[in-house]
Design an enzyme around this catalytic site. Structure first.
Site, mmCIF file in Angstrom:
data_model
loop_
_atom_site.group_PDB
_atom_site.id
_atom_site.type_symbol
_atom_site.label_atom_id
_atom_site.label_comp_id
_atom_site.label_asym_id
_atom_site.label_seq_id
_atom_site.Cartn_x
_atom_site.Cartn_y
_atom_site.Cartn_z
ATOM 1 C CB CYS A 287 -4.117 -9.624 2.538
ATOM 2 S SG CYS A 287 -2.964 -9.373 3.701
ATOM 3 C CG ASN B 246 -6.368 -4.975 0.114
ATOM 4 O OD1 ASN B 246 -5.229 -5.499 0.314
ATOM 5 N ND2 ASN B 246 -7.357 -5.520 1.020
ATOM 6 C CG ASN C 125 -5.939 -2.594 10.299
ATOM 7 O OD1 ASN C 125 -5.432 -2.985 9.172
ATOM 8 N ND2 ASN C 125 -5.187 -3.162 11.339
ATOM 9 C CB CYS D 252 -1.131 -2.736 4.412
ATOM 10 S SG CYS D 252 -2.305 -3.083 3.264
ATOM 11 N N GLY D 253 1.079 -4.695 2.269
ATOM 12 C CA GLY D 253 1.546 -4.961 0.788
ATOM 13 C C GLY D 253 0.823 -4.255 -0.147
#
Length: 245
Positions: free
Chosen positions: A191, A11, A60, A69-70
């Protein structure tokens, strides 16, 4: 504007800090655009908080806001420590609540908000689904082969339940995950909250240990643990570059 680009398990995020809140949806769309911008899955903006080290705004790539969001939380924690905004152990406020962090070099662990079951296990589109909120809502289905992942099915389920969609394979003592994310509207390389939802779904069914290695599409190793009712999420982050724009 001084910005940093971060990668956390596949990510990627654009991050900067400032002194006041604002609507930065349009800025997020511009900066995150893969062709005409920097290119990222999301924009993270750190702003002051009255009792915690900071608060974040998370956008986003389509400009929509997300509560949590991890992987983004791990990147934000590293950025905060690197820029002198917080100590190695600190907490910040996300839309999902307080997030506790510990930064050890490029290895960052965060304690996610406690998982919430949004719906009991159910059948839809001829598949069995688990539905948990691990900061944001996630659907999880278990597969024998990750090639069973279907973007068309994931998109259908995403809009039907307004949730991210995960396909998870139990591979011996590890989990392997593919995730379709809201706001990106496509599969992403990783994710964090999705891996947490997969881990928790497997854990409550006896298919994952209290501490389990999880591998997203990027192939990077993440370590998920369940302690005292909370999910802990650990992995490496990388500051890709920093610049003024």
């Amino acid at each position: 504007m001084h910005i940093s680009k971060y990668n956390a398990s596949g990510n990627d995020f654009v991050i900067f800090h400032t002194f006041k809140k604002a609507d930065r949806s349009e800025l997020a769309k511009k900066l995150c655009h893969r062709q005409s911008g920097i290119g990222a899955d999301g924009l993270i903006v750190l702003v002051p908080h009255e009792s915690l080290e900071y608060e974040w705004e998370f956008y986003n790539s389509d400009g929509s806001l997300a509560d949590m969001c991890g992987n983004g939380s791990r990147a934000a924690a590293h950025y905060a420590v690197t820029n002198g905004l917080a100590e190695n152990k600190h907490s910040f406020l996300s839309g999902a609540g307080e997030i506790k962090c510990e930064v050890d070099g490029d290895l960052v662990e965060v304690e996610l908000t406690k998982p919430k079951e949004l719906k009991e296990k159910f059948i839809d589109e001829e598949r069995e689904w688990y539905f948990f909120d691990t900061g944001v809502p996630h659907l999880v289905t278990f597969v024998e082969d990750l090639n069973e992942y279907s973007k068309e099915l994931a998109s259908t389920m995403r809009y039907r339940y307004n949730a991210n969609v995960n396909f998870c394979k139990v591979d011996g003592e590890v989990l392997r995950v593919r995730t379709y994310e809201r706001g990106v509207e496509d599969e992403t390389l990783a994710c964090g909250t999705g891996m947490a939802a997969c881990f928790y779904s497997a854990y409550i069914n006896g298919n994952a240990k209290e501490t389990t290695k999880v591998y997203p599409t990027s192939g990077e190793e993440l370590i998920l643990s369940f302690k005292d009712g909370s999910i802990f999420f650990k992995g490496r982050v990388e500051k890709v570059f920093e610049s003024c724009i």
